[in-house]
Design a protein around this motif. Structure first.
Motif, PDB file in Angstrom:
ATOM      1  N   VAL A  67     -63.312  -6.688 -81.015  1.00 33.85           N
ATOM      2  CA  VAL A  67     -63.486  -7.058 -79.604  1.00 33.85           C
ATOM      3  C   VAL A  67     -63.816  -5.845 -78.744  1.00 33.85           C
ATOM      4  CG1 VAL A  67     -61.989  -9.076 -79.756  1.00 33.85           C
ATOM      5  CG2 VAL A  67     -61.002  -6.846 -79.181  1.00 33.85           C
ATOM      6  N   PHE A  68     -63.607  -4.642 -79.281  1.00 29.14           N
ATOM      7  CA  PHE A  68     -63.964  -3.432 -78.529  1.00 29.14           C
ATOM      8  C   PHE A  68     -65.403  -2.995 -78.786  1.00 29.14           C
ATOM      9  CE2 PHE A  68     -59.289  -3.032 -78.770  1.00 29.14           C
ATOM     10  CZ  PHE A  68     -59.023  -2.968 -77.407  1.00 29.14           C
ATOM     11  N   GLU A  69     -66.141  -3.774 -79.578  1.00 25.78           N
ATOM     12  CA  GLU A  69     -67.566  -3.520 -79.749  1.00 25.78           C
ATOM     13  C   GLU A  69     -68.330  -4.174 -78.612  1.00 25.78           C
ATOM     14  OE1 GLU A  69     -68.705  -4.919 -83.570  1.00 25.78           O
ATOM     15  OE2 GLU A  69     -67.341  -3.567 -84.669  1.00 25.78           O
ATOM     16  N   ARG A  70     -69.374  -3.546 -78.176  1.00 29.85           N
ATOM     17  CA  ARG A  70     -70.098  -4.019 -76.996  1.00 29.85           C
ATOM     18  C   ARG A  70     -70.773  -5.366 -77.257  1.00 29.85           C
ATOM     19  NH1 ARG A  70     -72.679   1.839 -75.060  1.00 29.85           N
ATOM     20  NH2 ARG A  70     -70.648   2.904 -75.021  1.00 29.85           N
ATOM     21  N   PHE A  71     -70.644  -6.254 -76.271  1.00 26.94           N
ATOM     22  CA  PHE A  71     -71.225  -7.598 -76.285  1.00 26.94           C
ATOM     23  C   PHE A  71     -70.613  -8.485 -77.366  1.00 26.94           C
ATOM     24  CE2 PHE A  71     -74.685  -5.018 -74.438  1.00 26.94           C
ATOM     25  CZ  PHE A  71     -74.782  -5.650 -73.213  1.00 26.94           C
ATOM     26  N   THR A  72     -69.407  -8.151 -77.800  1.00 25.55           N
ATOM     27  CA  THR A  72     -68.730  -8.992 -78.781  1.00 25.55           C
ATOM     28  C   THR A  72     -67.888 -10.039 -78.051  1.00 25.55           C
ATOM     29  OG1 THR A  72     -68.631  -7.251 -80.434  1.00 25.55           O
ATOM     30  CG2 THR A  72     -67.044  -9.041 -80.660  1.00 25.55           C
ATOM     31  N   ARG A  73     -68.107 -11.298 -78.389  1.00 31.04           N
ATOM     32  CA  ARG A  73     -67.325 -12.401 -77.838  1.00 31.04           C
ATOM     33  C   ARG A  73     -66.897 -13.284 -79.005  1.00 31.04           C
ATOM     34  NH1 ARG A  73     -70.928 -15.287 -73.550  1.00 31.04           N
ATOM     35  NH2 ARG A  73     -69.019 -16.490 -73.227  1.00 31.04           N
ATOM     36  N   LEU A  74     -65.590 -13.550 -79.083  1.00 27.04           N
ATOM     37  CA  LEU A  74     -65.068 -14.347 -80.179  1.00 27.04           C
ATOM     38  C   LEU A  74     -65.490 -15.810 -80.026  1.00 27.04           C
ATOM     39  CD1 LEU A  74     -61.466 -12.838 -80.490  1.00 27.04           C
ATOM     40  CD2 LEU A  74     -63.570 -12.150 -81.655  1.00 27.04           C
ATOM     41  N   GLU A  75     -65.434 -16.528 -81.141  1.00 30.83           N
ATOM     42  CA  GLU A  75     -65.941 -17.904 -81.164  1.00 30.83           C
ATOM     43  C   GLU A  75     -65.152 -18.810 -80.240  1.00 30.83           C
ATOM     44  OE1 GLU A  75     -68.637 -18.935 -82.517  1.00 30.83           O
ATOM     45  OE2 GLU A  75     -69.076 -16.944 -83.311  1.00 30.83           O
TER      46      GLU A  75
ATOM     47  N   LEU B 124     -68.515  -6.907 -72.415  1.00 33.08           N
ATOM     48  CA  LEU B 124     -68.537  -5.476 -72.083  1.00 33.08           C
ATOM     49  C   LEU B 124     -67.225  -4.978 -71.488  1.00 33.08           C
ATOM     50  CD1 LEU B 124     -72.086  -5.095 -70.472  1.00 33.08           C
ATOM     51  CD2 LEU B 124     -71.342  -4.226 -72.675  1.00 33.08           C
ATOM     52  N   GLY B 125     -66.362  -5.886 -71.042  1.00 28.51           N
ATOM     53  CA  GLY B 125     -65.167  -5.475 -70.332  1.00 28.51           C
ATOM     54  C   GLY B 125     -64.225  -4.633 -71.180  1.00 28.51           C
ATOM     55  N   LEU B 126     -63.843  -5.141 -72.356  1.00 23.13           N
ATOM     56  CA  LEU B 126     -62.914  -4.384 -73.193  1.00 23.13           C
ATOM     57  C   LEU B 126     -63.542  -3.100 -73.749  1.00 23.13           C
ATOM     58  CD1 LEU B 126     -60.996  -7.222 -75.101  1.00 23.13           C
ATOM     59  CD2 LEU B 126     -60.284  -5.902 -73.093  1.00 23.13           C
ATOM     60  N   PRO B 127     -64.794  -3.123 -74.239  1.00 23.87           N
ATOM     61  CA  PRO B 127     -65.396  -1.845 -74.669  1.00 23.87           C
ATOM     62  C   PRO B 127     -65.435  -0.810 -73.551  1.00 23.87           C
ATOM     63  CG  PRO B 127     -66.678  -3.673 -75.505  1.00 23.87           C
ATOM     64  CD  PRO B 127     -65.663  -4.260 -74.566  1.00 23.87           C
ATOM     65  N   LEU B 128     -65.792  -1.246 -72.329  1.00 26.11           N
ATOM     66  CA  LEU B 128     -65.833  -0.308 -71.206  1.00 26.11           C
ATOM     67  C   LEU B 128     -64.437   0.214 -70.886  1.00 26.11           C
ATOM     68  CD1 LEU B 128     -67.263   1.104 -68.897  1.00 26.11           C
ATOM     69  CD2 LEU B 128     -67.075  -1.000 -67.554  1.00 26.11           C
ATOM     70  N   SER B 129     -63.436  -0.649 -70.963  1.00 23.92           N
ATOM     71  CA  SER B 129     -62.069  -0.220 -70.682  1.00 23.92           C
ATOM     72  C   SER B 129     -61.596   0.819 -71.687  1.00 23.92           C
ATOM     73  CB  SER B 129     -61.128  -1.431 -70.699  1.00 23.92           C
ATOM     74  OG  SER B 129     -61.500  -2.367 -69.707  1.00 23.92           O
ATOM     75  N   ARG B 130     -61.915   0.610 -72.952  1.00 21.99           N
ATOM     76  CA  ARG B 130     -61.515   1.607 -73.957  1.00 21.99           C
ATOM     77  C   ARG B 130     -62.240   2.934 -73.708  1.00 21.99           C
ATOM     78  NH1 ARG B 130     -61.045   0.742 -80.441  1.00 21.99           N
ATOM     79  NH2 ARG B 130     -58.919   0.165 -79.825  1.00 21.99           N
ATOM     80  N   GLU B 131     -63.524   2.886 -73.353  1.00 25.85           N
ATOM     81  CA  GLU B 131     -64.258   4.119 -73.060  1.00 25.85           C
ATOM     82  C   GLU B 131     -63.635   4.856 -71.873  1.00 25.85           C
ATOM     83  OE1 GLU B 131     -66.703   5.541 -74.609  1.00 25.85           O
ATOM     84  OE2 GLU B 131     -67.291   3.995 -76.060  1.00 25.85           O
ATOM     85  N   ILE B 132     -63.196   4.103 -70.855  1.00 22.14           N
ATOM     86  CA  ILE B 132     -62.570   4.734 -69.688  1.00 22.14           C
ATOM     87  C   ILE B 132     -61.248   5.387 -70.088  1.00 22.14           C
ATOM     88  CG2 ILE B 132     -61.486   4.266 -67.459  1.00 22.14           C
ATOM     89  CD1 ILE B 132     -63.607   2.080 -67.030  1.00 22.14           C
ATOM     90  N   ALA B 133     -60.452   4.672 -70.886  1.00 21.24           N
ATOM     91  CA  ALA B 133     -59.183   5.249 -71.337  1.00 21.24           C
ATOM     92  C   ALA B 133     -59.406   6.514 -72.154  1.00 21.24           C
ATOM     93  CB  ALA B 133     -58.407   4.214 -72.160  1.00 21.24           C
ATOM     94  N   ALA B 134     -60.404   6.477 -73.048  1.00 18.21           N
ATOM     95  CA  ALA B 134     -60.692   7.662 -73.866  1.00 18.21           C
ATOM     96  C   ALA B 134     -61.181   8.818 -73.002  1.00 18.21           C
ATOM     97  CB  ALA B 134     -61.732   7.312 -74.936  1.00 18.21           C
ATOM     98  N   ALA B 135     -61.992   8.509 -71.966  1.00 16.99           N
ATOM     99  CA  ALA B 135     -62.491   9.573 -71.086  1.00 16.99           C
ATOM    100  C   ALA B 135     -61.358  10.233 -70.307  1.00 16.99           C
ATOM    101  CB  ALA B 135     -63.534   9.001 -70.125  1.00 16.99           C
ATOM    102  N   HIS B 136     -60.227   9.547 -70.162  1.00 16.97           N
ATOM    103  CA  HIS B 136     -59.077  10.110 -69.458  1.00 16.97           C
ATOM    104  C   HIS B 136     -58.036  10.652 -70.432  1.00 16.97           C
ATOM    105  CE1 HIS B 136     -60.897   7.907 -66.123  1.00 16.97           C
ATOM    106  NE2 HIS B 136     -60.110   8.585 -65.299  1.00 16.97           N
ATOM    107  N   GLY B 137     -58.404  10.789 -71.694  1.00 10.88           N
ATOM    108  CA  GLY B 137     -57.470  11.336 -72.677  1.00 10.88           C
ATOM    109  C   GLY B 137     -56.438  10.337 -73.159  1.00 10.88           C
ATOM    110  N   GLY B 138     -56.706   9.038 -72.990  1.00 12.62           N
ATOM    111  CA  GLY B 138     -55.753   8.008 -73.391  1.00 12.62           C
ATOM    112  C   GLY B 138     -56.320   7.069 -74.434  1.00 12.62           C
ATOM    113  N   THR B 139     -55.654   5.933 -74.602  1.00 10.96           N
ATOM    114  CA  THR B 139     -56.066   4.940 -75.596  1.00 10.96           C
ATOM    115  C   THR B 139     -55.910   3.543 -75.012  1.00 10.96           C
ATOM    116  OG1 THR B 139     -53.829   4.840 -76.558  1.00 10.96           O
ATOM    117  CG2 THR B 139     -55.385   6.400 -77.546  1.00 10.96           C
TER     118      THR B 139
END
Length: 456
Positions: free
Chosen positions: A399-407, A419-434
């Motif tokens: 679900v953290f892959e871009r444009f992935t939507r479960l059935e 895009l929401g969850l992939p973008l959120s993970r990228e933001i967390a990583a950019a701030h040194g988090g997870t």
């Protein structure tokens, strides 16, 4: 125009440098050899002759002279002559060269040395001598001890030394240059193969790899690193192509829906509910805006852009989001027991992080959403939990892959662009988090961990 003092290629430059260094070394060695070898050779001869003369002089003082004098190694001539010119003792092979016996010291016990050059007349021997004379007192009266050694061997040795210096040095430099050229050519052959292969690789085909030599040296490491880089480039290019395809698909759907609504309304203006059509068109435009905003933020994160950062209190930020969502489809329960949770980061990106997590929870929750902000050690932990269908364990990374939507999300038409969850993970990583998904039933629990900002 800049003058180049060295050749352009590495092979030629290294060969030139090696040859120049060898030239300096061999020239210095040759100069040292020519400066010291003649004196050393002649010094050795002088020492032998002097030792032999003093030994015979000692015998003469004691009156213990044999008639025939034995010559040591490399001392060919010994003779003892009285003041009247009588030969008291002599070596068997003493040459008939009057110049030898004409050498007379002026004082007793004074050693005189001279070098006799080859005579100019052809009837005299052509031998160069080192002659020493020492006058001593003997029982028979004053006598002079003569010792001589031929310098022909020294001259011959010096000729060979000069030949080695003046002919050997250029030959050695040529050998050094040739061997260096061949060795570097052999060492750089894998580099040429790597260059040739890289020249054939294009952006359309990144599947090719450069050959890795079996030498295990730095060139093999370079080839392996190049292949790893090509692997990353291939994966990046494939991800980029898939991203563009998915983005085109996701953008096409709301655009097509908006166009269809407007075309129908335009075709039947009298039968169109323009208020409802406008609302649907506005909803499609808002979805397009949301997708474009997320794509732009992802592009900035991928490019490594660093926005302005300041201290953001995650507790206050969560309170603002909950306040803005009053009257949402499901209630949001908040636990802010930590009081304050400062994080040093981009207010815009952290706001987007919470927006995406809460939007995702609202879409999937059945009856309620729980949000908790806690400080644990040097970390701020934000937990968003819903009681919806949940995310199967095998899909928690997908679900953290871009444009992935479960059935199940597609089947229920819950919206979202993937895009929401992939973008959120990228933001967390950019701030040194997870950002991860924790076990929870029923529903899903997303956990964002960010570094706690401590005042210095």
């Amino acid at each position: 125009m800049v003058t180049r003092f060295f050749p352009r290629t590495i092979r030629a430059r290294l060969t030139t440098i090696a040859t120049l260094v060898a030239g300096v070394v061999f020239t210095a060695a040759a100069a040292l050899t020519l400066a010291t070898v003649p004196d050393n050779l002649e010094g050795a001869v002088r020492a032998r002759v002097e030792l032999a003369v003093r030994r015979v002089a000692s015998q003469a003082r004691l009156g213990d002279l044999p008639r025939v004098l034995e010559t040591p190694t490399r001392v060919r001539l010994l003779r003892v002559v009285s003041s009247t010119g009588q030969v008291l003792a002599s070596s068997p092979s003493f040459p008939q060269d009057p110049r030898i016996t004409k050498l007379r010291p002026r004082e007793y016990e004074s050693l005189v040395t001279a070098e006799l050059e080859p005579p100019q007349r052809s009837d005299e021997p052509e031998t160069r001598y080192l002659v020493m004379a020492l006058t001593v007192r003997t029982p028979q009266g004053p006598a002079t001890v003569y010792g001589a050694a031929s310098l022909v061997d020294i001259d011959r040795a010096l000729v060979w030394v000069q030949l080695l210096v003046y002919l050997g040095t250029p030959l050695v430099l040529l050998a050094v240059g040739g061997l260096t050229w061949s060795a570097i050519r052999s060492a750089l052959r894998p580099v040429e193969r790597i260059r040739s292969e890289l020249a054939e690789i294009t952006g359309r085909d990144l599947s090719r790899r450069v050959p890795v030599p079996d030498s295990g040296d730095e060139i093999a490491d370079l080839a392996a690193t190049t292949n790893h880089t090509l692997d990353r480039l291939e994966r990046s290019a494939e991800t980029q192509r898939r991203f563009i395809a998915d983005a085109s698909h996701e953008l096409r759907s709301p655009i097509a829906a908006l166009r269809a609504q407007l075309e129908v309304a335009n075709a039947y203006p009298d039968e169109t509910d323009w208020a409802a059509t406008g609302a649907r068109a506005l909803s499609a435009a808002e979805r397009l805006t949301s997708i474009i905003d997320e794509l732009l933020m992802l592009a900035r994160l991928d490019a490594g852009a660093v926005p302005q950062r300041r201290v953001v209190d995650m507790c206050r930020l969560v309170e603002d989001h909950v306040r803005r969502r009053e009257g949402a489809r499901v209630p949001i329960l908040v636990d802010l027991s930590c009081g304050n949770a400062p994080v040093h980061g981009s207010p815009l990106q952290l706001d987007r992080l919470l927006t995406n997590l809460l939007d995702n929870a609202v879409r999937h929750a059945a009856t309620r959403i729980e949000v908790e902000v806690a400080v644990r050690g040097d970390r701020v932990v934000v937990t968003v939990t819903d009681d919806g269908d949940g995310i199967p364990p095998q899909d928690r990374e997908r679900v953290f892959e871009r444009f992935t939507r479960l059935e199940n999300a597609r089947a229920k038409e819950k919206g979202g662009s993937g895009l929401g969850l992939p973008l959120s993970r990228e933001i967390a990583a950019a701030h040194g988090g997870t950002l991860t998904i924790a076990d929870h039933s029923p529903g899903a629990r997303l956990v964002a961990v960010l570094p706690l900002h401590e005042e210095t």
